[in-house]
Write an enzyme that holds these catalytic residues in place. Structure first.
Site, PDB file in Angstrom:
ATOM      1  N   HIS A 187       0.657  -1.330  -0.003  1.00  0.00           N
ATOM      2  CA  HIS A 187       0.162  -0.141   0.154  1.00  0.00           C
ATOM      3  C   HIS A 187       0.815   1.306   0.111  1.00  0.00           C
ATOM      4  O   HIS A 187       0.902   1.857   0.830  1.00  0.00           O
ATOM      5  CB  HIS A 187      -0.832   0.069   1.179  1.00  0.00           C
ATOM      6  CG  HIS A 187      -1.837  -1.101   1.159  1.00  0.00           C
ATOM      7  ND1 HIS A 187      -3.056  -0.889   0.419  1.00  0.00           N
ATOM      8  CD2 HIS A 187      -2.090  -2.118   2.110  1.00  0.00           C
ATOM      9  CE1 HIS A 187      -3.726  -2.000   0.770  1.00  0.00           C
ATOM     10  NE2 HIS A 187      -3.246  -2.717   1.621  1.00  0.00           N
ATOM     11  N   GLU A 190       5.896   3.419  -4.998  1.00  0.00           N
ATOM     12  CA  GLU A 190       7.119   3.011  -4.951  1.00  0.00           C
ATOM     13  C   GLU A 190       8.201   3.352  -6.250  1.00  0.00           C
ATOM     14  O   GLU A 190       7.499   3.114  -7.086  1.00  0.00           O
ATOM     15  CB  GLU A 190       7.627   1.326  -4.316  1.00  0.00           C
ATOM     16  CG  GLU A 190       6.905   1.205  -3.145  1.00  0.00           C
ATOM     17  CD  GLU A 190       7.681  -0.424  -2.876  1.00  0.00           C
ATOM     18  OE1 GLU A 190       8.021  -0.952  -3.569  1.00  0.00           O
ATOM     19  OE2 GLU A 190       7.312  -0.812  -1.743  1.00  0.00           O
ATOM     20  N   ARG A 208      32.438  -7.473  -8.983  1.00  0.00           N
ATOM     21  CA  ARG A 208      31.859  -6.828  -7.805  1.00  0.00           C
ATOM     22  C   ARG A 208      31.357  -5.471  -8.492  1.00  0.00           C
ATOM     23  O   ARG A 208      30.229  -4.832  -8.334  1.00  0.00           O
ATOM     24  CB  ARG A 208      32.766  -6.436  -6.738  1.00  0.00           C
ATOM     25  CG  ARG A 208      32.151  -5.565  -5.733  1.00  0.00           C
ATOM     26  CD  ARG A 208      33.339  -5.428  -4.606  1.00  0.00           C
ATOM     27  NE  ARG A 208      32.968  -4.496  -3.867  1.00  0.00           N
ATOM     28  CZ  ARG A 208      32.461  -4.966  -2.413  1.00  0.00           C
ATOM     29  NH1 ARG A 208      32.409  -6.323  -2.008  1.00  0.00           N
ATOM     30  NH2 ARG A 208      31.975  -4.174  -1.568  1.00  0.00           N
ATOM     31  N   HIS A 278      21.336  -6.358  -0.934  1.00  0.00           N
ATOM     32  CA  HIS A 278      22.646  -6.934  -1.132  1.00  0.00           C
ATOM     33  C   HIS A 278      22.642  -8.421  -0.624  1.00  0.00           C
ATOM     34  O   HIS A 278      21.575  -9.028   0.103  1.00  0.00           O
ATOM     35  CB  HIS A 278      23.707  -6.280  -0.319  1.00  0.00           C
ATOM     36  CG  HIS A 278      23.652  -4.902  -0.171  1.00  0.00           C
ATOM     37  ND1 HIS A 278      24.733  -3.936  -0.462  1.00  0.00           N
ATOM     38  CD2 HIS A 278      22.729  -3.799   0.158  1.00  0.00           C
ATOM     39  CE1 HIS A 278      24.599  -2.832  -0.646  1.00  0.00           C
ATOM     40  NE2 HIS A 278      23.319  -2.572  -0.158  1.00  0.00           N
ATOM     41  N   GLU A 352      20.778  -7.431   3.882  1.00  0.00           N
ATOM     42  CA  GLU A 352      21.720  -8.572   3.605  1.00  0.00           C
ATOM     43  C   GLU A 352      21.319  -9.792   3.523  1.00  0.00           C
ATOM     44  O   GLU A 352      20.769 -10.317   4.562  1.00  0.00           O
ATOM     45  CB  GLU A 352      22.972  -8.513   4.282  1.00  0.00           C
ATOM     46  CG  GLU A 352      23.874  -7.523   4.299  1.00  0.00           C
ATOM     47  CD  GLU A 352      24.732  -6.926   3.235  1.00  0.00           C
ATOM     48  OE1 GLU A 352      24.772  -8.185   2.507  1.00  0.00           O
ATOM     49  OE2 GLU A 352      25.346  -5.976   2.752  1.00  0.00           O
TER      50      GLU A 352
END
Length: 391
Positions: A187, A190, A208, A278, A352
């Site tokens: 809700h 975004e 990376r 991540h 993470e």
């Protein structure tokens, strides 16, 4: 702006990306065959020094923490080592009576075993598989066409290799409808950035950085999550272009970082939270990463994080720890988490994701759905918490 319209900005930074968590394709490592990953439990300063000394003489590719200078006593350290050097390193650990285990015996084999979900429709995006960049882009187009009243796509820039960077705006004209993302409803409006890192999809699973060229260096790339304009030069160990945590020549020097920063700055008044994803280690982090000082709303962030990790553990009993980044995982500079907070977004969190036991960065596809099913209720709680506690 009413509460039902308070946007949350989400992005996927992964080892940030190897650690890019989601877009992946089948490929080989650009290292020796049968690399291993060792996990060492450091008991004291003496053992810490031994690991740091080994890193000077052997090529230890640190998975956790992400660099030698973060290694500390009473820490569990994961690192990748070539088959050629593993015997020497293991002998040194044995001679010094250091406790370790072989987490992964053959990294290449584990890379290939990641893809353990059969494709129902090869060539199409799947919620149960690691998708390459073209599939992710096609999926964003599909979502826009399928939900035109709810989803729109905005190009905010390009990568170092001139691939497009997109933002999805979720939360449409109908205020009562739920925004749908990854089969879950939220809700709130975004902004979602699917991913930033792509090159390793086809070349090197353990890459990376981005793919920008560095002046006066043969080494490629900058760690995008060291390139934001917050305490950017406070860690001297990040100034080597050949290091995986290279911060770049200047704050926001990278096209990807600049694009995201500009977008957030231009929408700052309407953004209530910033959430970044991540892998790995099962943690929920909040500011700060560059200092041990606590942010002014630390208690509020800690309360939200505590309940969020409880929500996350409900479906599969997956245990997450939480806390300020610097003390919970290790200190970092130039991170998007701290940058967004200092910019004025006072609810910033970094997930993470799985796991912390067996797979590290090589989480099998068979765990994607369960990871999503436990993480999305946690994200929904953060959104509801923020809507309730902000105007």
């Amino acid at each position: 702006m009413g509460k039902s319209h308070s946007p949350v900005f989400q992005t996927v930074f992964g080892k940030t990306m190897r650690k890019c968590s989601f877009p992946v394709h089948k490929f080989h490592l650009l290292r020796s065959y049968r690399d291993k990953v060792l996990r060492v439990k450091l008991q004291d300063e003496k053992q810490t020094k031994i690991i740091k000394d080994l890193a000077k003489t052997s090529q230890l590719d640190f998975w956790y923490p992400d660099a030698t200078h973060h290694v500390a006593a009473n820490m569990t350290v994961d690192f990748q080592i070539s088959a050629k050097e593993s015997q020497f390193v293991q002998s040194a650990l044995d001679q010094n009576q250091m406790h370790y285990e072989i987490l992964i015996h053959d990294v290449q084999e584990e890379v290939e075993k990641q893809f353990d979900v059969k494709e129902d429709n090869p060539g199409r995006h799947s919620y149960a598989k690691y998708n390459n960049w073209s599939k992710i882009v096609a999926w964003t187009e599909k979502m826009v066409h399928k939900h035109p009243q709810m989803v729109s796509r905005i190009k905010i820039g390009t990568t170092a290799e001139d691939n497009p960077l997109y933002i999805l705006k979720i939360g449409g004209k109908n205020k009562r409808r739920k925004a749908i993302f990854m089969d879950c409803g939220i809700h709130a409006r975004e902004w979602i950035s699917p991913a930033f890192c792509q090159w390793f999809v086809y070349q090197n699973r353990m890459w990376r950085k981005n793919r920008s060229r560095n002046e006066n260096s043969k080494c490629i790339g900058t760690d995008l999550n060291r390139n934001f304009n917050v305490s950017w030069n406070s860690f001297p160990n990040t100034n080597d272009p050949c290091q995986e945590i290279y911060r770049g020549p200047a704050p926001e020097s990278e096209k990807e970082t600049k694009a995201v920063s500009d977008f957030i700055r231009s929408h700052l008044k309407s953004i209530k939270a910033y959430i970044t994803f991540h892998s790995y280690s099962q943690m929920l982090l909040f500011p700060y990463g560059y200092t041990s000082e606590l942010p002014p709303n630390h208690k509020n962030l800690a309360k939200a994080a505590k309940i969020t990790t409880n929500v996350l553990s409900t479906p599969y009993e997956t245990h997450y720890t939480y806390g300020p980044r610097a003390s919970t995982i290790y200190p970092t500079s130039g991170s998007s988490l701290d940058w967004a907070y200092n910019l004025g977004i006072k609810h910033t969190f970094a997930f993470e994701l799985r796991d912390k036991e067996r797979f590290g960065f090589l989480l099998p596809e068979s765990q994607i759905k369960s990871t999503c099913k436990e993480t999305m209720p946690a994200v929904k709680f953060i959104v509801k918490y923020i809507l309730k506690h902000t105007s």
